[in-house]
Design a protein around this motif. Sequence first.
Motif, PDB file in Angstrom:
ATOM      1  N   LEU A  22       0.821  -1.229   0.000  1.00  0.00           N
ATOM      2  CA  LEU A  22       0.000   0.000   0.000  1.00  0.00           C
ATOM      3  C   LEU A  22       0.846   1.268   0.000  1.00  0.00           C
ATOM      4  O   LEU A  22       0.321   2.373  -0.191  1.00  0.00           O
ATOM      5  N   LYS A  56       2.810   2.696  -1.909  1.00  0.00           N
ATOM      6  CA  LYS A  56       2.847   3.577  -3.093  1.00  0.00           C
ATOM      7  C   LYS A  56       1.650   4.537  -3.139  1.00  0.00           C
ATOM      8  O   LYS A  56       1.681   5.532  -3.839  1.00  0.00           O
ATOM      9  N   TYR A  57       0.595   4.238  -2.387  1.00  0.00           N
ATOM     10  CA  TYR A  57      -0.582   5.116  -2.408  1.00  0.00           C
ATOM     11  C   TYR A  57      -0.582   6.144  -1.267  1.00  0.00           C
ATOM     12  O   TYR A  57      -1.461   7.006  -1.216  1.00  0.00           O
ATOM     13  N   ALA A  58       0.350   6.023  -0.331  1.00  0.00           N
ATOM     14  CA  ALA A  58       0.359   6.920   0.837  1.00  0.00           C
ATOM     15  C   ALA A  58       1.265   8.114   0.578  1.00  0.00           C
ATOM     16  O   ALA A  58       2.260   8.010  -0.142  1.00  0.00           O
ATOM     17  N   ASP A  59       0.929   9.252   1.175  1.00  0.00           N
ATOM     18  CA  ASP A  59       1.860  10.382   1.137  1.00  0.00           C
ATOM     19  C   ASP A  59       2.948  10.183   2.179  1.00  0.00           C
ATOM     20  O   ASP A  59       4.074  10.672   2.024  1.00  0.00           O
ATOM     21  N   ALA A  66      -6.177  -1.617  -0.791  1.00  0.00           N
ATOM     22  CA  ALA A  66      -5.580  -0.790  -1.864  1.00  0.00           C
ATOM     23  C   ALA A  66      -6.649   0.092  -2.504  1.00  0.00           C
ATOM     24  O   ALA A  66      -6.406   1.268  -2.808  1.00  0.00           O
ATOM     25  N   ILE A 121      -7.560   2.967   0.132  1.00  0.00           N
ATOM     26  CA  ILE A 121      -6.616   4.094   0.286  1.00  0.00           C
ATOM     27  C   ILE A 121      -6.664   4.996  -0.955  1.00  0.00           C
ATOM     28  O   ILE A 121      -6.552   6.227  -0.834  1.00  0.00           O
ATOM     29  N   GLN A 122      -6.929   4.419  -2.101  1.00  0.00           N
ATOM     30  CA  GLN A 122      -7.033   5.263  -3.305  1.00  0.00           C
ATOM     31  C   GLN A 122      -8.306   6.120  -3.266  1.00  0.00           C
ATOM     32  O   GLN A 122      -8.308   7.276  -3.696  1.00  0.00           O
ATOM     33  N   ARG A 163      -7.611   8.916  -0.908  1.00  0.00           N
ATOM     34  CA  ARG A 163      -6.776   9.920  -1.599  1.00  0.00           C
ATOM     35  C   ARG A 163      -7.631  10.865  -2.445  1.00  0.00           C
ATOM     36  O   ARG A 163      -7.396  12.073  -2.471  1.00  0.00           O
ATOM     37  N   TYR A 205     -14.012   3.217  -5.039  1.00  0.00           N
ATOM     38  CA  TYR A 205     -13.595   2.073  -4.213  1.00  0.00           C
ATOM     39  C   TYR A 205     -14.124   0.760  -4.800  1.00  0.00           C
ATOM     40  O   TYR A 205     -13.370  -0.205  -4.966  1.00  0.00           O
TER      41      TYR A 205
END
Length: 293
Positions: free
Chosen positions: A78, A80-83, A263, A266-267, A270, A286
């Motif tokens: 995950l 890659k999707y987080a700041d 995944a 979290i997108q 975002r 989602y």
Amino acid sequence: MADLDGNKEASKYHLDTPATSEAFMMKGSNALDWGMKNRMSNIFNPETGRTVMLAVDHGYFMGPTTGLERIDVTIVPLLKYADTLMCTRGILRSTVPPTFTKGIVMRASGGPSILSELSNENIAVSMEDAIRMNVSAMAVQVYVGGKFETQSIHNLTRLVDMGNRYGIPVLGVTAVGRDMARDAKYMRLASRICAELGASYIKTYYVEKDFETVTASCPVPIVIAGGKKLPELDALTMAHNAIQQGASGVDMGRNIFQSDAPAAMIQAVRAVVHQDMKPKDALDLYETLKNEG
Ligand code: 5RP
């Protein structure tokens, strides 16, 4: 060494262009040092001034909670999707790939487990080790109204002093004890105390009524914790309402990693945080991402 002779004459002074002196994007952060601002920019996306922090530090007092039994298997995909990732130094060293170059917010307080008095925390990491691990901020739990209130506030102020010395921001985490009301009055009190005592930004809980007074009365950015697992639409609605009422992002854990499709979730979060997407549209996103597998 550069050549001393035969250099091209300098001429491009752009005399009609005044030097820029931009205000920093984050509320209340203009007077921070360059290093602090640079680290804050590893946490908050400079384009939106907002952040999706993925919180996986629960094990520091809860052990292997649901969804975090195997951080290598469930959380690393995950990243890659987080700041930003919020975690303990133990998980950082053992499990997070050092190729992760976004911000790390390190849990810097600890001590008691769920089996004892939670407010009895101490500082749990040295400044040297935090620097060694290149963290972007240190997070400390503050128990306003708790049994060890003063001790937890002292943890915050010591970390702020050490952080100021080395340019590392401190995230003040407002903890709500079992018997405390989760209302705007309490969140205003706890958030404001953390800010007054030097935290660079604050994590608090969203409250249905008057949350905008919590963000308005706090002079530094606020992010909301996700709290217990909710149905996806409710979690997306909470994030949306918080952002629209002045929050600068989320520090969300269980509502992402305990979702059926972390995944996808979290997108969707975002999109709510960075694109102001409406909750129902984010739920559609989602579902679509979940069905794509
Ligand atoms: C654990 C924490 C968590 O980081 C915070 O509560 C966010 O996680 P969640 O969204 O699951 O509440 O501070 O002590």
